[in-house]
Design a protein around this motif. Structure first.
Motif, PDB file in Angstrom:
ATOM      1  N   SER A  34       0.812  -1.209   0.000  1.00  0.00           N
ATOM      2  CA  SER A  34       0.000   0.000   0.000  1.00  0.00           C
ATOM      3  C   SER A  34       0.846   1.260   0.000  1.00  0.00           C
ATOM      4  CB  SER A  34      -0.924   0.009   1.224  1.00  0.00           C
ATOM      5  OG  SER A  34      -0.174   0.097   2.422  1.00  0.00           O
ATOM      6  N   SER A  35       2.151   1.117   0.200  1.00  0.00           N
ATOM      7  CA  SER A  35       3.040   2.283   0.233  1.00  0.00           C
ATOM      8  C   SER A  35       3.725   2.516  -1.112  1.00  0.00           C
ATOM      9  CB  SER A  35       4.105   2.101   1.320  1.00  0.00           C
ATOM     10  OG  SER A  35       5.019   1.067   0.968  1.00  0.00           O
ATOM     11  N   MET A  36       3.147   1.991  -2.193  1.00  0.00           N
ATOM     12  CA  MET A  36       3.780   2.086  -3.504  1.00  0.00           C
ATOM     13  C   MET A  36       3.877   3.535  -3.974  1.00  0.00           C
ATOM     14  SD  MET A  36       2.822  -0.034  -6.952  1.00  0.00           S
ATOM     15  CE  MET A  36       3.423  -1.561  -6.245  1.00  0.00           C
ATOM     16  N   LYS A  37       5.056   3.902  -4.431  1.00  0.00           N
ATOM     17  CA  LYS A  37       5.318   5.229  -4.976  1.00  0.00           C
ATOM     18  C   LYS A  37       6.161   5.077  -6.233  1.00  0.00           C
ATOM     19  CE  LYS A  37       5.433   7.554  -0.435  1.00  0.00           C
ATOM     20  NZ  LYS A  37       4.370   8.547  -0.573  1.00  0.00           N
ATOM     21  N   VAL A  38       6.478   6.215  -6.840  1.00  0.00           N
ATOM     22  CA  VAL A  38       7.353   6.219  -8.018  1.00  0.00           C
ATOM     23  C   VAL A  38       8.504   7.182  -7.761  1.00  0.00           C
ATOM     24  CG1 VAL A  38       7.538   6.878 -10.440  1.00  0.00           C
ATOM     25  CG2 VAL A  38       5.570   5.561  -9.677  1.00  0.00           C
TER      26      VAL A  38
END
Length: 387
Positions: free
Chosen positions: A219-223
């Protein structure tokens, strides 16, 4: 006979007309065209980067030992506190037991010293009573007082030894606990780098401990994006970003800039490469098709216009006097039309004046458009509809 003559004349006339039409068609320049349309247009900064799990924990060993069990595999979901792996704890348990035994012996020794102290104290009191009656010498009193002081020091020494051994016992128990590896977060096991039977090494000042596995919070996915130093001044917190992952380049994922880097670094190992600044982007919507480490491209939106008259960027030409113009198809012929330009993207150009919605403009091929002249006959072989 007269009817036959009329019929032949009609046939010959139709043939002549068809021939003229074919001749005109054969002489027309074949071009690709597109319609002028009204749609949303965005000016953006291009960047590239990778998908990351922002909350990611590397499970490393703090003790040296042989792996006894591994309870998870890559892709397993885990909860905080779940056991991931164990080391052979035989030698660690033995050390704890040895330290417990040493402390027990020291406690026995302490009780012995305390009894000796009490006995010496009682003897001193008796001698003092005898001395008051003239039945004991001063030397005997002094000797007993010295014995009492030594007994007290031995008690303090034994107590200090117990404290030291208790600290060693606590350390041994901590090392024993470190033979069991648990998940520090709710998440996903994204990498398992150890197998049963392998020996893991504890980290030191100069050596990083063996990595057993990697646990991440999906749920902490970023780019992470690399923005050219020339563009970073136009990037700000909260700015909208369109992200396209390599796994599905047609699917747009919306995001916002959440963090700006504070320094520039080389784009790659080449010392002569340009400098880039790293930024982080929070993603919105469905990211289930993404995986940590995936490459992606992004468009950082600088400006947006909701209703803009646009043409493909390939339709744009520049005269020798730097006046922009576009070739328009009017009644099968090319007509050069000067235009006033607005916002531009990598694929589209906004037209402020000079064209009307629905007009056909020539967009290529470039080897053909170079031959165009005013009033030249053209034939659109492919018409692209924008929007």
């Amino acid at each position: 006979m007269k009817k036959l003559f009329v019929f032949l004349c009609v046939v010959v006339g139709v043939g002549i007309l068809i021939g003229i039409k074919k001749s005109n068609s054969a002489s027309a320049l074949e071009v690709n065209a597109a319609e002028v349309s009204v749609q949303e247009i965005e000016s953006s900064i291009l960047a590239s980067g990778n998908v990351i799990y922002y909350k990611e924990v590397s499970i490393r060993s703090e003790v040296t030992g042989r792996v006894l069990d591994v309870f998870v595999e890559e892709g397993d979901e885990v909860k905080k506190g779940d056991i991931l792996a164990k080391l052979d704890d035989t030698s660690f348990k033995a050390r704890v037991e040895r330290m417990v035994s040493d402390i027990n012996l020291q406690n026995i020794e302490l009780r012995k010293r305390e009894e000796e102290f009490e006995r010496a104290k009682q003897q001193l009191e008796r001698q003092k009573k005898l001395q008051s009656k003239g039945l004991s010498s001063v030397d005997a009193i002094d000797e007993l007082e010295t014995s009492l002081t030594i007994a007290k020091l031995e008690i303090e020494s034994t107590q200090a030894s117990i404290v030291g051994k208790q600290a060693l016992l606590d350390e041994a128990r901590q090392e024993l606990a470190k033979t069991v590896f648990t998940s520090p977060i709710d998440g996903l096991v994204v990498d398992v780098g150890v197998k049963v039977g392998e020996t893991v090494v504890a980290g030191t000042t100069n050596i990083i401990g063996s990595e057993l596995m990697l646990v991440s919070d999906p749920s902490s996915m970023k780019v992470n994006l690399r923005v050219d130093e020339a563009d970073i001044a136009n990037v700000r917190l909260g700015q909208r970003v369109n992200v396209y992952a390599a796994a599905d380049q047609d699917k747009k994922i919306l995001g916002t800039v959440s963090k700006l880097g504070v320094r520039a670094s080389s784009a790659n190992a080449n010392a002569n490469s340009g400098l880039v600044v790293m930024i982080k982007v929070d993603l919105e919507g469905d990211t289930s098709h993404l995986r940590s480490g995936m490459s992606c491209r992004a468009e950082i939106v600088k400006q947006q216009i909701g209703t803009a008259k646009v043409v493909p960027i390939s339709a744009l030409n520049l005269a020798s006097n730097d006046v922009p113009y576009i070739w328009v198809i009017e009644e099968g012929k090319a007509s050069r039309q000067e235009v006033e330009l607005g916002l531009a993207t990598d694929t589209e150009q906004q037209i402020l004046a000079g064209l009307e919605t629905g007009q056909e403009v020539i967009i290529g091929p470039s080897r053909t458009t170079a031959l165009l002249k005013e009033g030249m006959a053209v034939q659109a072989m492919q018409v692209e509809s924008q929007g």
